[in-house]
Design an enzyme around this catalytic site. Structure first.
Site, PDB file in Angstrom:
ATOM      1  N   ARG A 138     -26.246   3.994 -27.132  1.00 58.64           N
ATOM      2  CA  ARG A 138     -26.044   3.640 -28.532  1.00 58.64           C
ATOM      3  C   ARG A 138     -27.378   3.120 -29.178  1.00 58.64           C
ATOM      4  NH1 ARG A 138     -21.312   3.870 -31.514  1.00 58.64           N
ATOM      5  NH2 ARG A 138     -22.971   4.296 -33.125  1.00 58.64           N
ATOM      6  N   GLU A 174     -23.856  -4.592 -34.086  1.00 59.05           N
ATOM      7  CA  GLU A 174     -23.029  -3.403 -33.966  1.00 59.05           C
ATOM      8  C   GLU A 174     -22.745  -2.702 -35.507  1.00 59.05           C
ATOM      9  OE1 GLU A 174     -21.494  -1.652 -30.990  1.00 59.05           O
ATOM     10  OE2 GLU A 174     -23.035  -2.848 -30.056  1.00 59.05           O
ATOM     11  N   HIS A 252     -14.609  -3.037 -31.408  1.00 56.53           N
ATOM     12  CA  HIS A 252     -14.981  -3.357 -32.897  1.00 56.53           C
ATOM     13  C   HIS A 252     -13.912  -3.785 -33.749  1.00 56.53           C
ATOM     14  CE1 HIS A 252     -18.369  -0.369 -32.245  1.00 56.53           C
ATOM     15  NE2 HIS A 252     -19.115  -1.394 -31.991  1.00 56.53           N
ATOM     16  N   ASN A 366     -13.211  10.455 -27.866  1.00 57.35           N
ATOM     17  CA  ASN A 366     -14.250   9.589 -27.810  1.00 57.35           C
ATOM     18  C   ASN A 366     -14.100   8.207 -28.232  1.00 57.35           C
ATOM     19  OD1 ASN A 366     -16.373  10.031 -25.734  1.00 57.35           O
ATOM     20  ND2 ASN A 366     -17.513  11.292 -26.847  1.00 57.35           N
ATOM     21  N   CYS A 372     -14.676   5.213 -38.117  1.00 58.80           N
ATOM     22  CA  CYS A 372     -15.890   5.108 -37.403  1.00 58.80           C
ATOM     23  C   CYS A 372     -17.030   6.057 -37.954  1.00 58.80           C
ATOM     24  CB  CYS A 372     -15.662   5.298 -35.857  1.00 58.80           C
ATOM     25  SG  CYS A 372     -14.888   4.201 -35.023  1.00 58.80           S
TER      26      CYS A 372
END
EC number: 3.5.3.23
Length: 448
Positions: A138, A174, A252, A366, A372
């Protein structure tokens, strides 16, 4: 003046595969080394965009990043021609090659944190691209996400872009997956709720920390974003995520809560000291706040993680007060979760009056649900007009993109396929054409 919430969905890239790269993401771990279908993944994402556009919402997209990331391979010690780099990495460190091929940029909720102009002191829309240092696959997205956002929202009269936060564990960021905005409507100033998993510097005030999985967002990062974005401190809340939830796969906050305008749908075990967090929200709200708290008896945290109920999108249709829940099909397949949703829809005490289930299986396997896959950008009429128009969705563009996907995307991708140099050239050819479709110019590294 009209104010819209533009949903910017990530267009799934050609290298979508299952490698289990994300610690704490249970779906990612459980499906590691499975065979993926990049074409199906991209088309499922396009169908989601089409559905929301046809509901009357403003819809855009963010293109996939260049993969494989040859520069990252070079940094990791794999030299030579692109084919030689790929071959060496596959033979000696296949997990690093997988990271360099990762298509995780499709989850644009992690691309940046965005603040509405009605909330900021200078009345501009503020962007901070997330540094995403918690994971190598990421982390490589951060600089290009910033470049993309600066290109798309380039008019400095309306948009303010900030540097990435320092790439340190103390300022691990994030993005919008840990940020909620609550307001009377998108046109009104709101309460900005920042959620973090750990405090790194100074005194540690919390008795508990996650044990099994890492906390990713730091309080220091959230506080820095709020300062940089010139948000009114009286309208900002910093809340600590429940470490017990993190250890159950809530990596998250958008896996355990979702907000839209004046509605906050949240699991009762989402936050550390949740009663205090919700009391703060009620105290600061100058509008009729609706908090829908789902109990552990209704749905456990593990069931929420399995189905991604709270990773649904909660949306308000144009010129209506009612809201729709855009949920993954996995919620419909789980009797307890579907019963809970049916109860929400039937309850006249909240504005949620319908649900639409989406097939996003390729992304879900995933660890990415509807929320998301999108970055929310609140924009008024002038701001919407000032942004790059080429990435705004309509049915004609969706038809073109669907043909593009059918032309370039494989229907099957195994880990061993990453060793095929031909995949690299397929990706570059596709991205070269995509930049023409979206009028992005020579934005990718290989085009310069």
């Amino acid at each position: 003046m009209n104010v819209y919430e533009l949903n910017m969905d990530g267009l799934v890239g050609q290298t979508h595969h299952y490698a289990g790269l994300s610690s704490g993401n249970i779906a990612s771990t459980n499906n590691a080394l499975s065979i993926s279908n990049p074409q199906a993944a991209a088309r499922q994402g396009l169908e989601k965009m089409r559905r929301l556009y046809n509901m009357g919402l403003k819809q855009g997209l963010l293109p996939p990043h260049q993969r494989p990331n040859l520069n990252l391979l070079y940094q990791l010690g794999f030299k030579g021609t692109p084919s030689e780099q790929i071959n060496k990495a596959y033979k000696t460190a296949p997990e690093l090659l997988s990271a360099c091929y990762s298509a995780s940029c499709m989850w644009t909720a992690n691309a940046a944190t965005v603040s509405a102009s009605v909330d900021t002191e200078d009345n501009k829309v503020h962007f901070t691209a997330a540094n995403l240092i918690s994971n190598l696959h990421r982390h490589q997205e951060a600089d290009f996400s910033k470049k993309l956002l600066e290109f798309i929202f380039s008019n400095s009269d309306y948009f303010n872009h900030h540097p990435l936060l320092p790439k340190s564990m103390g300022t691990s960021d994030e993005g919008a997956a840990n940020h909620n905005r609550l307001c009377q409507s998108h046109a009104h100033s709101g309460i900005n709720l920042f959620v973090y998993g750990k405090k790194v510097l100074g005194n540690h005030q919390f008795e508990q920390s996650p044990i099994k999985y890492p906390a990713r967002q730091t309080k220091e990062a959230s506080e820095a974003i709020a300062r940089n974005h010139l948000l009114n401190p009286e309208r900002v809340i910093f809340a600590c995520q429940n470490p017990l939830a993190i250890d159950q796969g809530v990596f998250h906050n958008d896996v355990i809560s979702v907000a839209n305008e004046h509605v906050f749908l949240v699991h009762e075990e989402a936050f550390y000291n949740q009663t205090y967090v919700l009391d703060q929200l009620r105290e600061k709200a100058d509008f009729p706040l609706v908090i829908i708290q789902i109990s552990k008896e209704q749905i456990s945290v593990s069931e929420a993680v399995d189905t991604y109920l709270f990773n649904s999108q909660l949306i308000t249709l144009p010129d209506q007060k009612n809201m729709i829940l855009i949920a993954p099909a996995e919620c419909q397949a789980n009797l307890k979760v579907k019963t809970c949703i049916d109860g929400l829809v039937a309850d006249p005490q909240n504005p949620i009056n319908s649900v639409y289930y989406l097939d996003l299986k390729q992304s879900m396997r995933n660890g990415g649900g509807p929320a998301c896959l999108r970055l929310r950008v609140p924009l008024n009429d002038y701001e919407l007009k000032a942004m790059h128009q080429g990435i705004l969705i309509d049915n004609d563009l969706l038809d073109i993109l669907d043909k593009w996907v059918l032309k370039y995307y494989r229907t099957e991708l195994k880990i061993s396929d990453l060793a095929d140099p031909q995949l690299l050239y397929e990706c570059l050819d596709a991205l070269d054409e995509l930049t023409q479709i979206l009028k992005l110019g020579s934005i990718y590294p290989f085009q310069s």
